[in-house]
Design a protein around this motif. Sequence first.
Motif, PDB file in Angstrom:
ATOM      1  N   CYS A 133       0.838  -1.201   0.000  1.00 52.51           N
ATOM      2  CA  CYS A 133       0.000   0.000   0.000  1.00 52.51           C
ATOM      3  C   CYS A 133       0.875   1.254   0.000  1.00 52.51           C
ATOM      4  O   CYS A 133       1.843   1.347   0.736  1.00 52.51           O
ATOM      5  CB  CYS A 133      -0.910  -0.014   1.219  1.00 52.51           C
ATOM      6  SG  CYS A 133      -2.057   1.375   1.289  1.00 52.51           S
ATOM      7  N   CYS A 136      -2.684   5.058   2.864  1.00 48.87           N
ATOM      8  CA  CYS A 136      -3.755   4.464   3.668  1.00 48.87           C
ATOM      9  C   CYS A 136      -4.395   5.541   4.535  1.00 48.87           C
ATOM     10  O   CYS A 136      -3.732   6.452   5.008  1.00 48.87           O
ATOM     11  CB  CYS A 136      -3.244   3.308   4.517  1.00 48.87           C
ATOM     12  SG  CYS A 136      -1.829   3.709   5.556  1.00 48.87           S
ATOM     13  N   CYS A 142      -6.153   0.441   3.217  1.00 52.60           N
ATOM     14  CA  CYS A 142      -5.393   1.040   2.112  1.00 52.60           C
ATOM     15  C   CYS A 142      -6.307   1.875   1.220  1.00 52.60           C
ATOM     16  O   CYS A 142      -7.476   1.550   1.020  1.00 52.60           O
ATOM     17  CB  CYS A 142      -4.718  -0.068   1.295  1.00 52.60           C
ATOM     18  SG  CYS A 142      -3.593   0.560   0.034  1.00 52.60           S
ATOM     19  N   CYS A 145      -2.807   1.446  -3.998  1.00 49.74           N
ATOM     20  CA  CYS A 145      -1.811   0.372  -4.010  1.00 49.74           C
ATOM     21  C   CYS A 145      -0.607   0.751  -4.867  1.00 49.74           C
ATOM     22  O   CYS A 145      -0.641   1.712  -5.632  1.00 49.74           O
ATOM     23  CB  CYS A 145      -2.425  -0.917  -4.561  1.00 49.74           C
ATOM     24  SG  CYS A 145      -3.728  -1.608  -3.509  1.00 49.74           S
ATOM     25  N   ARG A 146       0.421  -0.066  -4.727  1.00 47.47           N
ATOM     26  CA  ARG A 146       1.600   0.060  -5.577  1.00 47.47           C
ATOM     27  C   ARG A 146       1.186  -0.151  -7.029  1.00 47.47           C
ATOM     28  O   ARG A 146       0.182  -0.803  -7.317  1.00 47.47           O
ATOM     29  CB  ARG A 146       2.628  -0.991  -5.144  1.00 47.47           C
ATOM     30  CG  ARG A 146       4.068  -0.646  -5.412  1.00 47.47           C
ATOM     31  CD  ARG A 146       4.948  -1.709  -4.809  1.00 47.47           C
ATOM     32  NE  ARG A 146       4.660  -3.024  -5.376  1.00 47.47           N
ATOM     33  CZ  ARG A 146       4.929  -4.181  -4.764  1.00 47.47           C
ATOM     34  NH1 ARG A 146       5.476  -4.168  -3.566  1.00 47.47           N
ATOM     35  NH2 ARG A 146       4.648  -5.324  -5.336  1.00 47.47           N
ATOM     36  N   PHE A 151      -6.190  -3.313  -6.439  1.00 39.88           N
ATOM     37  CA  PHE A 151      -6.870  -2.848  -5.228  1.00 39.88           C
ATOM     38  C   PHE A 151      -8.210  -3.553  -5.066  1.00 39.88           C
ATOM     39  O   PHE A 151      -8.968  -3.703  -6.018  1.00 39.88           O
ATOM     40  CB  PHE A 151      -7.079  -1.332  -5.311  1.00 39.88           C
ATOM     41  CG  PHE A 151      -7.796  -0.756  -4.128  1.00 39.88           C
ATOM     42  CD1 PHE A 151      -7.116  -0.446  -2.966  1.00 39.88           C
ATOM     43  CD2 PHE A 151      -9.167  -0.520  -4.174  1.00 39.88           C
ATOM     44  CE1 PHE A 151      -7.770   0.091  -1.872  1.00 39.88           C
ATOM     45  CE2 PHE A 151      -9.834   0.015  -3.087  1.00 39.88           C
ATOM     46  CZ  PHE A 151      -9.131   0.317  -1.930  1.00 39.88           C
ATOM     47  N   GLU A 155      -7.318  -3.541   0.399  1.00 42.07           N
ATOM     48  CA  GLU A 155      -6.129  -4.383   0.384  1.00 42.07           C
ATOM     49  C   GLU A 155      -5.531  -4.415  -1.016  1.00 42.07           C
ATOM     50  O   GLU A 155      -6.206  -4.107  -2.006  1.00 42.07           O
ATOM     51  CB  GLU A 155      -6.465  -5.808   0.843  1.00 42.07           C
ATOM     52  CG  GLU A 155      -6.925  -5.891   2.292  1.00 42.07           C
ATOM     53  CD  GLU A 155      -7.229  -7.322   2.712  1.00 42.07           C
ATOM     54  OE1 GLU A 155      -7.202  -8.207   1.831  1.00 42.07           O
ATOM     55  OE2 GLU A 155      -7.494  -7.546   3.907  1.00 42.07           O
ATOM     56  N   CYS A 156      -4.264  -4.807  -1.104  1.00 40.79           N
ATOM     57  CA  CYS A 156      -3.551  -4.872  -2.380  1.00 40.79           C
ATOM     58  C   CYS A 156      -3.244  -6.334  -2.707  1.00 40.79           C
ATOM     59  O   CYS A 156      -2.785  -7.084  -1.846  1.00 40.79           O
ATOM     60  CB  CYS A 156      -2.265  -4.055  -2.308  1.00 40.79           C
ATOM     61  SG  CYS A 156      -2.551  -2.304  -1.920  1.00 40.79           S
TER      62      CYS A 156
END
Length: 241
Positions: A133, A136, A142, A145-146, A151, A155-156
């Motif tokens: 993440c 957040c 989160c 995300c990266r 997403f 969560e990722c």
Amino acid sequence: MNLTKAQDNAKILRYRRSSSVSRLCQTGCATCSTLNGCLSCKPRLFFHLEMDGMRQRGTCLSTCPRGHYGTRSPQINTCTKCKEDCASCFSETFCTRCHPGHFLFRGKCENSCPKGLTANTAMRECTDCPVGCELCERRNMCMRCRADLYFLDGECHLTCPSGFEPDVQLMQCIPQVHCEVGEWTEWGPCVRKRGTRAHRKGKETRTRQVLRSPTNIGDPCPHVSETRKCVIKKRLRRNKL
């Protein structure tokens, strides 16, 4: 008698001066001047110096303004400016919010967060974000995300879980949708195919509608049209009168 009268006149003069000064004072000031504003405050109020052009003027406040913290003492209660990197603070050594480019960690504003924590640019804090993440809102929730992760519900994910599929444009996991079709219609009329010599042979067709289109990797739609051979019923000729 002359001495008593002189003392009374002096008292009246001091009262008039104090009355005229008090009318010029802002609310909360115990003493003040026209040039410097408040010089002292009433009990429980904080003395604060603020810029008025090129000079400072005193004000008396119930709470210190943003970027300052209050210090109480028997002599005077004062507002003191926070450290340069603090946007607001509780005391000289404890920040509560940082300026852009700094992140709050244990009451201090840091240029970067310690290993294992994520720099939350929205909150300007070092937070314990989920793995992968970048942003957040609060602990374990989160918001972004990266770049190489998908997403889903805070969560990722490297790959989307069962029942979901990746949206590569939004980089999100979206619910997987399978095709749904309706019931078949009745068979249509028997129609003779062009060019055929068998004048009584033909084909009839029935169809069904797509009720829900599938997503990219959802179950595709089955055929929605069927054709079968048929025999054209011979028309009965009416008897001539």
